[in-house]
Design an enzyme around this catalytic site. Structure first.
Site, short mmCIF file in Angstrom:
data_model
loop_
_atom_site.label_atom_id
_atom_site.label_comp_id
_atom_site.label_asym_id
_atom_site.label_seq_id
_atom_site.Cartn_x
_atom_site.Cartn_y
_atom_site.Cartn_z
N HIS A 111 7.97 -17.65 -2.23
CA HIS A 111 8.40 -16.32 -2.67
C HIS A 111 8.21 -16.13 -4.18
CE1 HIS A 111 10.70 -12.64 -3.03
NE2 HIS A 111 11.45 -13.21 -3.94
N ARG A 168 34.64 -6.99 10.43
CA ARG A 168 34.25 -5.86 9.55
C ARG A 168 34.24 -6.23 8.08
NH1 ARG A 168 37.36 -2.32 13.09
NH2 ARG A 168 35.87 -1.55 14.63
N GLU A 175 21.48 0.28 -5.70
CA GLU A 175 20.04 0.44 -5.96
C GLU A 175 19.56 1.87 -5.76
OE1 GLU A 175 17.40 -2.97 -4.96
OE2 GLU A 175 16.11 -1.44 -4.10
N GLU A 225 11.98 -15.79 -11.22
CA GLU A 225 12.98 -14.69 -11.15
C GLU A 225 13.73 -14.57 -12.48
OE1 GLU A 225 13.14 -12.48 -8.79
OE2 GLU A 225 12.43 -13.40 -6.94
N HIS A 281 7.80 -7.36 -6.85
CA HIS A 281 8.18 -7.65 -5.47
C HIS A 281 7.43 -6.83 -4.42
CE1 HIS A 281 11.24 -10.12 -7.25
NE2 HIS A 281 11.68 -10.50 -6.07
N ASN A 306 13.13 -5.27 -8.79
CA ASN A 306 12.06 -5.53 -7.84
C ASN A 306 10.70 -5.62 -8.53
OD1 ASN A 306 13.66 -5.56 -5.46
ND2 ASN A 306 13.89 -3.36 -5.67
N1 GLY Z 1 16.85 -9.34 -6.09
C1 GLY Z 1 16.94 -7.98 -6.46
C2 GLY Z 1 18.34 -7.44 -6.42
O1 GLY Z 1 19.27 -8.18 -6.18
O2 GLY Z 1 18.52 -6.28 -6.60
#
Ligand code: GLY
Length: 383
Positions: free
Chosen positions: A278, A133, A249, A197, A260, A257
């Site tokens: 990517h 867990r 998020e 990135e 993305h 993003n």
């Molecule tokens: N790669 C996007 C994030 O980690 O939120």
């Protein structure tokens, strides 16, 4: 960025803190951290059994040094070496990995060490999140993409037939050790794809950092130690701030993003292979986000052209027509793939658009017909 514990770091290294309600962790960035990783782990996380998860390519270059130091300190439990590539981010690879880690005798306070790029980090992190867990893990990213983005923030995942990263968890690492020297052996194309990135973070939130990247990208790509460390540190510190404010998020983190939603659709269409990496898909996706924002009157043509020129100068693709090979995607296929996005709610896509360099925002207000017309225009321009 500095703190009392920086003194214990090897020369040239930086320390960034990620502060979260459930606890904080450090991201260490700098040259020659891998040979010191076992000591850094012991000093920061205490005595624990360490099991390394890596792939064949990374193992050949970096596994012996990490294993040897862990053994010397009496921390080594074993290593699991997987096949390189996206296919390892699957249920088929996850099950034997979990069984192997259990067989190595890992307990709750022990550590999984994810040594590798984004695939290893995502898979080993996910395994750590479900083992007993949830056990602790350390990210030891060896690609630029993983160092500036995927190793920080606690997103872990595997892929399914329905799409990338659709099964996963939020499980924060206990420590991230980003050795910039380990990037020296990366093929230039993989390095540049990872650079996207870092540029993404600049473009979504930090115009000053983008100015600096424009002036220093040649030094960064030549792996000048100081420029590289600074580039990674700024991107990580920026991401750490966003993750601290929005770990799950629900808002601001969505901005990470940028590029993305388009990028994932292009990557899926291309078949997740060498044809389109990517980071390259994200470079195109960022340019598409700028051009769509421009068509909507949100951003100037000058800014769009500036972003595309920066990527083009690094030999990165900036349009669908730049993807190698004779075939081009159909508009409806791309829209269908974009609908697989995790940010979809009530059937409406959340797109990350821009009001300027460093000024991204999330919107659900772009009608599908508008998107269809935009993509049709982009494809019509593709050779
Ligand atoms: N790669 C996007 C994030 O980690 O939120």
């Amino acid at each position: 960025m500095s703190s009392p514990s920086s003194a214990a770091l090897p020369p040239g290294a930086q320390r960034i803190g990620v502060s979260l309600p459930a606890g904080s962790y450090e991201v260490l960035v700098g040259p020659n951290l891998l040979p010191a990783a076992a000591e850094l782990i012991l000093a920061r996380l205490g005595r624990a059994k360490c099991a390394i998860v890596t792939d064949d390519n990374v193992a050949a270059r970096h596994l012996p040094v990490l294993e040897a130091r862990l053994r010397t300190l009496g921390l080594y439990a074993g290593s699991v070496v997987l096949a390189p590539g996206e296919t390892s981010k699957s249920f088929a690879a996850l099950a034997p990995l979990c069984e192997r880690l259990l067989a190595l005798g890992l307990e709750r306070r022990d550590l999984v060490l994810a040594l590798g790029g984004g695939v290893i980090g995502d898979l080993a992190g996910f395994a750590a999140s479900i083992l007993r867990r949830g056990i602790r893990y350390v990210q030891v990213p060896t690609t630029l993409l993983a160092q500036v983005d995927s190793a920080v923030g606690g997103k872990t995942a595997i892929n399914t037939a329905q799409g990338k990263n659709l099964i996963g968890s939020f499980h924060q690492p206990s420590l991230v050790i980003a050795d910039t020297t380990s990037l020296a052996t990366l093929p230039p194309r993989i390095f540049r794809a990872g650079y996207v990135e870092a540029a993404k973070y600049a473009l979504l939130a930090d115009a000053g950092y983008f100015d600096w990247l424009e002036q220093n990208c040649a030094l960064i790509c030549a792996q000048d130690a100081a420029a590289l460390c600074r580039a990674i540190t700024i991107a990580v510190a920026g991401k750490a701030g966003i993750v601290a404010r929005d770990e799950r998020e629900t808002g601001e983190r969505m901005l990470l993003n940028l590029g993305h939603t388009f990028g994932h659709a292009l990557e899926a269409w291309a078949g997740y292979c060498d044809r389109l990496l990517h980071g390259e898909a994200v470079a195109i996706g960022i340019c598409l986000a700028f051009r769509l924002s421009q068509e909507l009157g949100l951003v100037t043509r000058e800014s769009s052209l500036r972003v595309a020129a920066h990527f083009a100068a690094l030999e990165l693709p900036t349009a669908i027509g730049d993807i190698a090979g004779p075939t081009r995607p159909e508009v409806e296929r791309l829209l269908g793939l974009m609908r697989q996005d995790k940010k979809i709610t009530d059937g409406r896509l959340t797109l990350i658009l821009v009001r300027g360099i460093g000024r991204a925002f999330a919107t659900r207000d772009i009608a599908e017909d508008r998107l269809r017309a935009f993509l049709a225009g982009e494809l019509a321009a593709a050779p």
